[in-house]
Design a protein around this motif. Sequence first.
Motif: not given
Length: 150
Positions: A55-80
Amino acid sequence: MNDEALAIAIMSGLCTRFEGVFLKPYLCPARVPTIGIGSTFYEDGTPVRMTDPPITKERAVRLLMRSVMTIYLPAVKKLCPRIDTPGRLAAILDFCYNLGAGNLQASTLRKYINAGLWAKVPDELMKWVKGGGIVLPGLKRRRTAEAELI
């Protein structure tokens, strides 16, 4: 930049520093096919396979941001919900990205955060430095960097 955006920017830097950026699939220490900046899934939810093309570096960043915004940020905000600074949010986001929301949910770390016992959080983070029962220097450095943001 608002506090949440600042936290995500800080966390992104931590992830890039500790995960690295790999444009071809590789096996992470847990033996899971991974690509980019620690991504194990693509945008459509398909798991990474070792036979996938680079993949490209740009896609690598997009994959990270997608998982942060859809999985990890909502989880952290709910749990903590009591996280009160961008640095603290970045640290716990990075922890969650690295170890998963399930580990955060079941942890003493979460109990301390939600009780506002921030002085205990750095020591609790440092308990999460093992892989396969062995202290991993990279995890020790990562937890130290997270603890410095608390």
